[in-house]
Design an enzyme around this catalytic site. Structure first.
Site, PDB file in Angstrom:
ATOM      1  N   ARG A 119     -14.855  17.664  17.149  1.00  0.00           N
ATOM      2  CA  ARG A 119     -15.198  18.587  16.285  1.00  0.00           C
ATOM      3  C   ARG A 119     -16.284  18.411  15.208  1.00  0.00           C
ATOM      4  O   ARG A 119     -17.004  17.381  15.560  1.00  0.00           O
ATOM      5  CB  ARG A 119     -13.671  18.599  15.013  1.00  0.00           C
ATOM      6  CG  ARG A 119     -13.560  17.318  14.822  1.00  0.00           C
ATOM      7  CD  ARG A 119     -12.714  17.117  13.565  1.00  0.00           C
ATOM      8  NE  ARG A 119     -13.339  17.527  12.123  1.00  0.00           N
ATOM      9  CZ  ARG A 119     -14.531  16.795  11.988  1.00  0.00           C
ATOM     10  NH1 ARG A 119     -14.772  15.383  12.533  1.00  0.00           N
ATOM     11  NH2 ARG A 119     -15.000  17.418  10.734  1.00  0.00           N
ATOM     12  N   GLY A 120     -16.595  19.395  14.271  1.00  0.00           N
ATOM     13  CA  GLY A 120     -17.692  19.199  13.516  1.00  0.00           C
ATOM     14  C   GLY A 120     -18.849  20.268  14.176  1.00  0.00           C
ATOM     15  O   GLY A 120     -19.279  20.033  15.447  1.00  0.00           O
TER      16      GLY A 120
ATOM     17  N   ARG B 291     -13.582  28.005  19.853  1.00  0.00           N
ATOM     18  CA  ARG B 291     -13.403  28.093  18.422  1.00  0.00           C
ATOM     19  C   ARG B 291     -14.504  29.099  17.837  1.00  0.00           C
ATOM     20  O   ARG B 291     -15.576  28.921  18.129  1.00  0.00           O
ATOM     21  CB  ARG B 291     -13.615  26.852  17.571  1.00  0.00           C
ATOM     22  CG  ARG B 291     -12.721  25.851  18.115  1.00  0.00           C
ATOM     23  CD  ARG B 291     -12.475  24.485  17.175  1.00  0.00           C
ATOM     24  NE  ARG B 291     -12.087  24.779  15.821  1.00  0.00           N
ATOM     25  CZ  ARG B 291     -12.086  23.779  14.898  1.00  0.00           C
ATOM     26  NH1 ARG B 291     -12.761  22.689  14.906  1.00  0.00           N
ATOM     27  NH2 ARG B 291     -11.884  24.187  13.610  1.00  0.00           N
TER      28      ARG B 291
ATOM     29  N   ASP C 277     -20.226  25.059   8.753  1.00  0.00           N
ATOM     30  CA  ASP C 277     -19.898  25.362  10.355  1.00  0.00           C
ATOM     31  C   ASP C 277     -20.805  26.524  10.497  1.00  0.00           C
ATOM     32  O   ASP C 277     -20.773  26.805  11.587  1.00  0.00           O
ATOM     33  CB  ASP C 277     -18.373  25.630  10.492  1.00  0.00           C
ATOM     34  CG  ASP C 277     -17.430  24.246  10.403  1.00  0.00           C
ATOM     35  OD1 ASP C 277     -17.242  23.782  11.733  1.00  0.00           O
ATOM     36  OD2 ASP C 277     -17.424  23.674   9.440  1.00  0.00           O
TER      37      ASP C 277
ATOM     38  N   ASN D 194     -17.366  26.586   5.441  1.00  0.00           N
ATOM     39  CA  ASN D 194     -16.950  25.108   5.710  1.00  0.00           C
ATOM     40  C   ASN D 194     -15.546  24.943   5.506  1.00  0.00           C
ATOM     41  O   ASN D 194     -14.730  26.104   5.380  1.00  0.00           O
ATOM     42  CB  ASN D 194     -17.715  24.410   4.550  1.00  0.00           C
ATOM     43  CG  ASN D 194     -17.674  23.031   5.000  1.00  0.00           C
ATOM     44  OD1 ASN D 194     -18.205  22.538   5.963  1.00  0.00           O
ATOM     45  ND2 ASN D 194     -17.331  21.807   4.018  1.00  0.00           N
TER      46      ASN D 194
END
Length: 381
Positions: free
Chosen positions: A64-65, A98, A253, A263
């Site tokens: 993630r990230g 995502r 993000d 975010n």
């Protein structure tokens, strides 16, 4: 996990945590991830031998990230190509994994474009796959370098805004080595301040509902010997009121063309608190997170997470097949839950956006566009 030197491209000092690496065991190439759903209890490598496995890892937040998702997406395209799978199908699966983090699509498109360009120039599929892998490794190197430069620019900005050091910094979600090819985005700035002897305390929001702050940021802070304290998200207001926060540092993000920032949910309330209390609110993200094709915050697609993450106390861990680990109900059966993964902070609440090309302050669309024009990492549409 294998030694850290194996996980980083040549020429880049490996980050403290081996978040992602390409490996080539005898049975064939694989992508190895540090499974973030198992932290902080265990450091476990998750091996992805194909794109569907990588997509599951992305969707279950094992990886993630925003910046790291871009790297993972690029390596995923290379993995499909090297293994002789359908690259176009793989790229589509990865891009849709995502919706909010713009870096994921950027990394996918960049590696895929390199692959198809090589084919167009007459390369055979094996050679084109090698080109895609080289592009993924190049992105990995670039992100590590961007992390280093963001930390440098971010600390310089903090010292300008808060002369004298002794910074008390508040951060939300996780933005360290676990989200990056280097030492991170916002967390990397705090880490640079710590190493320079100018960090008094790092305040770490738990970050509901998946506790990325408690599980991941606190984990990274402890590994680095930083002075930190964990707090529930709704306790931040009392810290501001007591004058215990000098600045807020968050990652992003997706950053829209007007400077609106998506975010992890809970970031926007912090921006409102910071504005009221006259505390700098600083976003740290690479230029690959700037999406000039998305006009404003209202145009950003916000991922909606399952309601059970709110209605149940669940372990973030998932089974080997991606199945839900289950949990303890804390709300009545059938309770409806509102669970967006992100919120949007408008540019007027943001003191500065720090990138590897420098900082934009005040935050404007013109300033962002000029910054991206100076970067070689323009988002591919």
């Amino acid at each position: 996990m294998a030694d850290q030197d194996a996980q980083s491209p040549v020429g880049i000092e490996p980050p403290a945590l081996p978040s992602i690496r390409w490996d080539e065991p005898p049975e064939g190439p694989v992508l190895v991830l540090l499974d973030q759903t198992r932290l902080p209890a265990e450091e476990v490598g998750l091996v992805c031998a194909d794109v569907p496995a990588l997509v599951r890892a992305i969707q279950t937040l094992a990886v993630r990230g925003a910046p790291l998702l871009g790297i993972a997406g690029a390596y995923g395209v290379a993995l499909a190509a090297v293994r002789g799978h359908d690259v176009e199908e793989a790229a589509g699966l990865l891009e849709r994994a995502r919706p909010t983090a713009v870096n994921l699509g950027y990394g996918v498109r960049r590696a895929a474009a390199a692959y198809w360009a090589a084919l167009d120039k007459g390369a055979d599929p094996q050679r084109a796959a090698a080109v895609a892998l080289a592009e993924a490794k190049a992105l990995h190197r670039e992100d590590a370098e961007a992390s280093r430069r963001m930390a440098q620019y971010g600390l310089a900005l903090l010292d300008e805004l808060l002369p004298g050091g002794g910074h008390q910094l508040l951060t939300h979600c996780n933005s360290g080595a676990l989200v990056s090819g280097g030492e991170g985005t916002a967390f990397a700035v705090a880490l640079r301040a710590h190493r320079a002897g100018r960090l008094r305390r790092l305040w770490v929001d738990e970050t509901r509902p998946l506790l990325q702050g408690a599980r991941l940021t606190a984990y990274e802070a402890a590994r680095n010997g930083m002075a930190y304290s964990l707090l529930t998200d709704n306790a931040a207001g009392s810290l501001f009121a007591a004058g215990e926060v000098d600045a807020v540092l968050i990652g992003a993000d997706r950053i829209a063309a007007d400077g609106s920032v998506a975010n992890k949910v809970g970031s926007y309330p912090l921006a409102v608190l910071a504005k009221y209390h006259h505390v700098p609110f600083i976003v740290v993200a690479p230029t690959t997170t700037v999406d000039l094709e998305t006009a404003d915050g209202a145009s950003i697609i916000v991922e909606q997470r399952p309601g059970r993450e709110v209605t149940e106390l669940t372990s973030p861990q998932v089974g080997p097949g991606g199945e839900d680990a289950g949990g303890l109900h804390v709300a009545p059966l059938g309770a409806q839950a509102y669970n967006p993964a992100f919120d949007i902070t408008p540019p007027e609440l943001i003191t500065a956006i720090v990138t590897e090309e420098g900082a934009v302050s005040p935050v404007t669309g013109v300033g962002l566009a000029e910054l991206c024009a100076r970067s070689s990492q323009i988002t591919i549409s």
